[in-house]
Design a protein around this motif. Structure first.
Motif, PDB file in Angstrom:
ATOM      1  N   MET A 282      56.204  42.050  34.843  1.00 28.68           N
ATOM      2  CA  MET A 282      54.517  42.413  34.982  1.00 28.68           C
ATOM      3  C   MET A 282      54.062  41.798  36.274  1.00 28.68           C
ATOM      4  N   THR A 283      53.335  42.611  36.997  1.00 27.14           N
ATOM      5  CA  THR A 283      52.825  41.916  38.479  1.00 27.14           C
ATOM      6  C   THR A 283      51.447  41.231  37.917  1.00 27.14           C
ATOM      7  N   PRO A 284      51.247  40.146  38.374  1.00 28.38           N
ATOM      8  CA  PRO A 284      49.870  39.277  37.989  1.00 28.38           C
ATOM      9  C   PRO A 284      48.722  40.020  38.748  1.00 28.38           C
ATOM     10  N   ARG A 285      47.587  40.004  38.272  1.00 30.70           N
ATOM     11  CA  ARG A 285      46.653  40.752  38.480  1.00 30.70           C
ATOM     12  C   ARG A 285      45.813  39.822  39.785  1.00 30.70           C
ATOM     13  N   PRO A 286      45.086  40.693  40.650  1.00 27.11           N
ATOM     14  CA  PRO A 286      44.602  39.950  41.931  1.00 27.11           C
ATOM     15  C   PRO A 286      43.355  38.871  41.131  1.00 27.11           C
ATOM     16  N   ARG A 287      43.193  37.975  41.795  1.00 28.30           N
ATOM     17  CA  ARG A 287      42.228  36.979  41.548  1.00 28.30           C
ATOM     18  C   ARG A 287      41.073  36.798  42.399  1.00 28.30           C
ATOM     19  N   LEU A 288      39.829  36.428  42.051  1.00 30.40           N
ATOM     20  CA  LEU A 288      38.758  36.346  42.974  1.00 30.40           C
ATOM     21  C   LEU A 288      38.446  34.832  43.391  1.00 30.40           C
ATOM     22  N   GLY A 289      38.125  34.512  44.489  1.00 30.56           N
ATOM     23  CA  GLY A 289      37.539  33.183  44.833  1.00 30.56           C
ATOM     24  C   GLY A 289      36.517  33.170  45.977  1.00 30.56           C
ATOM     25  N   ARG A 290      35.870  32.127  46.239  1.00 30.10           N
ATOM     26  CA  ARG A 290      34.893  31.984  47.280  1.00 30.10           C
ATOM     27  C   ARG A 290      35.177  31.242  48.335  1.00 30.10           C
ATOM     28  N   LEU A 291      34.799  31.585  49.443  1.00 31.48           N
ATOM     29  CA  LEU A 291      34.828  30.671  50.612  1.00 31.48           C
ATOM     30  C   LEU A 291      33.661  29.748  50.805  1.00 31.48           C
ATOM     31  N   ARG A 292      33.797  28.640  50.298  1.00 31.82           N
ATOM     32  CA  ARG A 292      32.598  27.398  50.199  1.00 31.82           C
ATOM     33  C   ARG A 292      32.249  27.126  51.694  1.00 31.82           C
ATOM     34  N   SER A 293      33.136  26.936  52.727  1.00 30.23           N
ATOM     35  CA  SER A 293      32.786  26.471  54.058  1.00 30.23           C
ATOM     36  C   SER A 293      33.917  26.917  55.077  1.00 30.23           C
ATOM     37  N   VAL A 294      33.500  26.918  56.340  1.00 29.10           N
ATOM     38  CA  VAL A 294      34.394  27.212  57.382  1.00 29.10           C
ATOM     39  C   VAL A 294      34.311  26.052  58.283  1.00 29.10           C
TER      40      VAL A 294
END
Length: 195
Positions: free
Chosen positions: A1-13
């Motif tokens: 079974m292929t893992p589902r995409p997950r979301l994250g956030r770019l806190r700083s660059v």
């Protein structure tokens, strides 16, 4: 079974330029000290516009163009630095403390595999390898054994290759698109640490 995409956030660059610094009793070039970027920054094949690496034998190039680090580990480093007496117990670590270009929320080393893709609104970056600490980490963190603490904790972060150039900005969300899932960042890091 292929893992589902997950979301994250770019806190700083963060970006930084190579400059001379005294490390372990001698002067050498380092681009470890990064500062936050306001607004958007261009992402090119070899990294972020305005960012440099001092030692291209261990940093930079196509496979290590961008270094990402989980914000979730900052609490650990705040405590360790306070115990070492180089920061107060309530001092918030500055963005880029670990020399990272991207401080991410919602994505740890145990969640990431070689070949996974981080898809941002205007660019895409592929996970290429873990970051292995060196003596410059000790100097940047302000106490001996910081590199050993990174190895023991496994809080290493990971390098990214640029798959689709574009731009990045703090506050953006990203989607982790699973790759082949054959070797994880944690497995690779621990295998090298055991040598």
């Amino acid at each position: 079974m292929t893992p589902r995409p997950r979301l994250g956030r770019l806190r700083s660059v963060q970006i930084g330029t190579a400059r001379p610094s005294e490390i372990a009793g001698r002067e050498m070039m380092t681009a470890y000290h990064k500062h936050p970027v306001a607004g958007t920054v261009a992402v090119r094949a070899l990294g972020l516009e305005g960012d440099e690496q001092a030692d291209l034998s261990v940093h930079g190039g196509q496979s290590k163009a961008v270094y990402a680090y989980p914000f979730e580990h900052y609490a650990f480093w705040r405590t360790v630095r306070a115990q070492a007496g180089v920061a107060g117990w309530h001092d918030e670590p500055p963005p880029g403390l670990l020399g990272e270009n991207l401080t991410l929320e919602g994505l740890l080393e145990i969640d990431v595999w070689i070949g996974d893709l981080l898809r941002f609104p205007d660019c895409a970056l592929a996970v290429s390898e873990p970051r292995y600490p060196c003596f410059k980490l000790d100097a940047a963190m302000g106490f001996r054994h910081a590199s050993k603490m990174m190895v023991q904790s496994g809080f290493c972060g990971f390098y990214l290759a640029v798959r689709r150039p574009g731009t990045l900005a703090a506050g953006q969300t990203f989607e982790l698109v699973p790759g082949p899932r054959e070797v994880s960042i944690r497995e690779l890091f621990e295998a090298r640490a055991r040598r």
